[in-house]
Structure formats: structure tokens, C-alpha cells
Design a protein around this motif. Structure first.
Motif, PDB file in Angstrom:
ATOM      1  N   ARG A 113       0.835  -1.198   0.000  1.00 46.48           N
ATOM      2  CA  ARG A 113       0.000   0.000   0.000  1.00 46.48           C
ATOM      3  C   ARG A 113       0.875   1.255   0.000  1.00 46.48           C
ATOM      4  O   ARG A 113       1.874   1.327   0.703  1.00 46.48           O
ATOM      5  CB  ARG A 113      -0.929   0.016   1.215  1.00 46.48           C
ATOM      6  CG  ARG A 113      -1.948  -1.117   1.199  1.00 46.48           C
ATOM      7  CD  ARG A 113      -2.988  -0.916   2.269  1.00 46.48           C
ATOM      8  NE  ARG A 113      -3.596   0.387   2.216  1.00 46.48           N
ATOM      9  CZ  ARG A 113      -4.592   0.721   1.388  1.00 46.48           C
ATOM     10  NH1 ARG A 113      -5.102  -0.168   0.577  1.00 46.48           N
ATOM     11  NH2 ARG A 113      -5.088   1.950   1.397  1.00 46.48           N
ATOM     12  N   GLY A 114       0.476   2.238  -0.740  1.00 42.93           N
ATOM     13  CA  GLY A 114       1.215   3.494  -0.808  1.00 42.93           C
ATOM     14  C   GLY A 114       1.125   4.318   0.458  1.00 42.93           C
ATOM     15  O   GLY A 114       1.999   5.132   0.736  1.00 42.93           O
ATOM     16  N   ASP A 115       0.063   4.131   1.243  1.00 47.92           N
ATOM     17  CA  ASP A 115      -0.101   4.930   2.459  1.00 47.92           C
ATOM     18  C   ASP A 115       0.477   4.257   3.703  1.00 47.92           C
ATOM     19  O   ASP A 115       0.317   4.754   4.806  1.00 47.92           O
ATOM     20  CB  ASP A 115      -1.563   5.304   2.683  1.00 47.92           C
ATOM     21  CG  ASP A 115      -2.518   4.139   2.512  1.00 47.92           C
ATOM     22  OD1 ASP A 115      -2.056   2.997   2.322  1.00 47.92           O
ATOM     23  OD2 ASP A 115      -3.736   4.363   2.554  1.00 47.92           O
ATOM     24  N   VAL A 116       1.165   3.128   3.528  1.00 50.30           N
ATOM     25  CA  VAL A 116       1.880   2.477   4.625  1.00 50.30           C
ATOM     26  C   VAL A 116       3.363   2.752   4.419  1.00 50.30           C
ATOM     27  O   VAL A 116       3.913   2.473   3.357  1.00 50.30           O
ATOM     28  CB  VAL A 116       1.607   0.953   4.661  1.00 50.30           C
ATOM     29  CG1 VAL A 116       2.520   0.255   5.654  1.00 50.30           C
ATOM     30  CG2 VAL A 116       0.145   0.689   4.991  1.00 50.30           C
ATOM     31  N   SER A 117       4.011   3.335   5.441  1.00 49.23           N
ATOM     32  CA  SER A 117       5.420   3.692   5.272  1.00 49.23           C
ATOM     33  C   SER A 117       6.373   2.635   5.812  1.00 49.23           C
ATOM     34  O   SER A 117       7.453   2.456   5.264  1.00 49.23           O
ATOM     35  CB  SER A 117       5.716   5.041   5.934  1.00 49.23           C
ATOM     36  OG  SER A 117       5.447   4.983   7.321  1.00 49.23           O
ATOM     37  N   TYR A 118       5.981   1.898   6.879  1.00 51.16           N
ATOM     38  CA  TYR A 118       6.903   0.923   7.453  1.00 51.16           C
ATOM     39  C   TYR A 118       6.133  -0.027   8.352  1.00 51.16           C
ATOM     40  O   TYR A 118       5.177   0.366   9.009  1.00 51.16           O
ATOM     41  CB  TYR A 118       7.989   1.649   8.265  1.00 51.16           C
ATOM     42  CG  TYR A 118       9.207   0.818   8.566  1.00 51.16           C
ATOM     43  CD1 TYR A 118      10.056   0.393   7.548  1.00 51.16           C
ATOM     44  CD2 TYR A 118       9.521   0.453   9.863  1.00 51.16           C
ATOM     45  CE1 TYR A 118      11.194  -0.368   7.826  1.00 51.16           C
ATOM     46  CE2 TYR A 118      10.649  -0.303  10.153  1.00 51.16           C
ATOM     47  CZ  TYR A 118      11.480  -0.705   9.125  1.00 51.16           C
ATOM     48  OH  TYR A 118      12.590  -1.454   9.400  1.00 51.16           O
ATOM     49  N   ILE A 119       6.579  -1.281   8.398  1.00 55.06           N
ATOM     50  CA  ILE A 119       5.991  -2.283   9.275  1.00 55.06           C
ATOM     51  C   ILE A 119       7.128  -2.922  10.055  1.00 55.06           C
ATOM     52  O   ILE A 119       8.091  -3.404   9.464  1.00 55.06           O
ATOM     53  CB  ILE A 119       5.223  -3.363   8.477  1.00 55.06           C
ATOM     54  CG1 ILE A 119       4.188  -2.708   7.572  1.00 55.06           C
ATOM     55  CG2 ILE A 119       4.557  -4.360   9.423  1.00 55.06           C
ATOM     56  CD1 ILE A 119       3.570  -3.662   6.563  1.00 55.06           C
ATOM     57  N   GLU A 120       6.994  -2.894  11.377  1.00 55.79           N
ATOM     58  CA  GLU A 120       8.059  -3.443  12.211  1.00 55.79           C
ATOM     59  C   GLU A 120       7.486  -4.346  13.291  1.00 55.79           C
ATOM     60  O   GLU A 120       6.330  -4.221  13.677  1.00 55.79           O
ATOM     61  CB  GLU A 120       8.873  -2.324  12.850  1.00 55.79           C
ATOM     62  CG  GLU A 120       8.059  -1.398  13.735  1.00 55.79           C
ATOM     63  CD  GLU A 120       8.846  -0.201  14.183  1.00 55.79           C
ATOM     64  OE1 GLU A 120       9.907  -0.391  14.813  1.00 55.79           O
ATOM     65  OE2 GLU A 120       8.405   0.930  13.913  1.00 55.79           O
ATOM     66  N   GLU A 121       8.328  -5.258  13.740  1.00 54.23           N
ATOM     67  CA  GLU A 121       7.924  -6.159  14.804  1.00 54.23           C
ATOM     68  C   GLU A 121       7.762  -5.366  16.098  1.00 54.23           C
ATOM     69  O   GLU A 121       8.570  -4.503  16.417  1.00 54.23           O
ATOM     70  CB  GLU A 121       8.984  -7.249  14.982  1.00 54.23           C
ATOM     71  CG  GLU A 121       8.560  -8.359  15.897  1.00 54.23           C
ATOM     72  CD  GLU A 121       9.567  -9.508  15.905  1.00 54.23           C
ATOM     73  OE1 GLU A 121       9.170 -10.596  16.327  1.00 54.23           O
ATOM     74  OE2 GLU A 121      10.720  -9.314  15.499  1.00 54.23           O
ATOM     75  N   MET A 122       6.687  -5.661  16.831  1.00 52.39           N
ATOM     76  CA  MET A 122       6.456  -4.977  18.090  1.00 52.39           C
ATOM     77  C   MET A 122       7.473  -5.472  19.107  1.00 52.39           C
ATOM     78  O   MET A 122       7.612  -6.678  19.301  1.00 52.39           O
ATOM     79  CB  MET A 122       5.036  -5.240  18.585  1.00 52.39           C
ATOM     80  CG  MET A 122       4.700  -4.481  19.851  1.00 52.39           C
ATOM     81  SD  MET A 122       3.021  -4.799  20.411  1.00 52.39           S
ATOM     82  CE  MET A 122       2.075  -3.971  19.172  1.00 52.39           C
ATOM     83  N   PRO A 123       8.174  -4.552  19.749  1.00 51.05           N
ATOM     84  CA  PRO A 123       9.165  -4.991  20.731  1.00 51.05           C
ATOM     85  C   PRO A 123       8.498  -5.617  21.954  1.00 51.05           C
ATOM     86  O   PRO A 123       7.418  -5.213  22.353  1.00 51.05           O
ATOM     87  CB  PRO A 123       9.902  -3.707  21.112  1.00 51.05           C
ATOM     88  CG  PRO A 123       9.016  -2.596  20.687  1.00 51.05           C
ATOM     89  CD  PRO A 123       8.132  -3.113  19.598  1.00 51.05           C
ATOM     90  N   VAL A 124       9.157  -6.605  22.502  1.00 55.96           N
ATOM     91  CA  VAL A 124       8.681  -7.261  23.721  1.00 55.96           C
ATOM     92  C   VAL A 124       9.568  -6.801  24.862  1.00 55.96           C
ATOM     93  O   VAL A 124      10.797  -6.911  24.785  1.00 55.96           O
ATOM     94  CB  VAL A 124       8.742  -8.799  23.588  1.00 55.96           C
ATOM     95  CG1 VAL A 124       8.321  -9.472  24.871  1.00 55.96           C
ATOM     96  CG2 VAL A 124       7.886  -9.257  22.418  1.00 55.96           C
ATOM     97  N   HIS A 125       8.959  -6.284  25.881  1.00 58.30           N
ATOM     98  CA  HIS A 125       9.708  -5.810  27.044  1.00 58.30           C
ATOM     99  C   HIS A 125       9.580  -6.836  28.155  1.00 58.30           C
ATOM    100  O   HIS A 125       8.483  -7.200  28.559  1.00 58.30           O
ATOM    101  CB  HIS A 125       9.200  -4.446  27.500  1.00 58.30           C
ATOM    102  CG  HIS A 125       9.340  -3.399  26.450  1.00 58.30           C
ATOM    103  ND1 HIS A 125      10.551  -2.848  26.127  1.00 58.30           N
ATOM    104  CD2 HIS A 125       8.441  -2.834  25.615  1.00 58.30           C
ATOM    105  CE1 HIS A 125      10.388  -1.974  25.167  1.00 58.30           C
ATOM    106  NE2 HIS A 125       9.111  -1.944  24.829  1.00 58.30           N
TER     107      HIS A 125
END
Length: 145
Positions: A113-125
Motif C-alpha cells: 500500500r502506498g499509504d503504509v510507510s513501514y511495518i516493524e515487529e512490536m518490541p517485547v519488554h
């Protein structure tokens, strides 16, 4: 000399505008997230943060602009996937994005999608060991209720 420069400039400008610019969806996916998905099956899910490309339109406050951007992406995804939406965890109120549990196909579809800039794994604390609580005075806060 000016004729040669003009010809080169004309050739370069027609080449640049000749077709649509393609974006590699993998460039929008965090390498750690790609690695997490490589060893999993198609139905395995990962928690991810999806950042959106959006601007605050004039006359619309930031929270409304964020909600509109989220609605646009989530609604389009649902429409493009026969009514199957995403398992959204959190719709952020101050950041252009949201978190969700995604499978490999959903990550790839969002990255296109053009309106999505980045997808990253959610950090686990990880939970901090009780021995460190006195260093930060957390123990005093807990005793105070």
C-alpha cells in the motif's frame, strides 16, 4: 554543446516520467520482522506496528487526521480482502499508525500500500527483576499504593 545537453535532458525527463514508480514492499518491512515470518507457516501471526504516511490536512486536528488515516487503511484492507479485516491491537491517538497481529500475507499486502510507510515487529519488554526495584524507587511507590 548546448544541443547535446538539451538532448540528454530531454531523454532523461521522458525516461523518468515513462512509467509508474514501483516500490519494493520488502523495503517497507523491518528485516527482523521478515526473519520472524520466514520460519513460520502462513497462518502464524506476529505482533507488528504499522506506520502510516499521512499529513494533517488543514482544518482537521491531529487526532482526527490520525483516525482518518487509520480508517482509510483498515477499511481499504477489509474491502480488498472480502471483508476480512486485521486483528488490530491498538489504534494510536498521537502517532500515524496502529498495532496488529498479522500473518505473512497481511504484512505483504500492507507493505504494497502506498499509504503504509513501514511495518516493524512490536518490541517485547521483559519484566524487570525485583532486585532492581530499589534502584528506581519502584519499591517505595508500591508500598505507597
Amino acid at each position: 554543446m548546448n544541443l547535446l545537453a538539451t538532448a540528454c535532458l530531454l531523454a532523461a525527463s521522458t525516461t523518468v516520467g515513462a512509467g509508474p514508480v514501483s516500490i519494493d514492499p520488502d523495503a517497507k518491512i523491518q528485516p527482523d520482522l521478515i526473519r520472524a515470518l520466514e520460519g513460520s507457516g502462513d497462518t502464524a501471526r506476529v505482533r507488528a506496528i504499522v506506520s502510516l504516511q499521512a499529513e494533517q490536512p488543514p482544518g482537521l486536528d491531529r487526532a482526527a487526521a490520525i483516525a482518518a488515516a487509520q480508517d482509510r487503511v483498515l477499511g481499504a484492507f477489509t474491502a480488498e480482502n472480502n471483508g476480512l479485516g486485521l486483528a488490530v491491537l491498538t489504534r494510536y491517538r498521537t502517532l500515524f499508525g496502529f498495532s496488529a497481529e498479522l500473518n505473512r500475507g497481511q504484512v505483504t499486502a500492507l507493505a504494497r500500500r502506498g499509504d503504509v510507510s513501514y511495518i516493524e515487529e512490536m518490541p517485547v519488554h521483559e519484566k524487570v527483576w525485583p532486585e532492581s526495584q530499589p534502584l528506581t524507587d519502584v519499591d517505595l511507590a508500591q508500598m505507597a499504593g
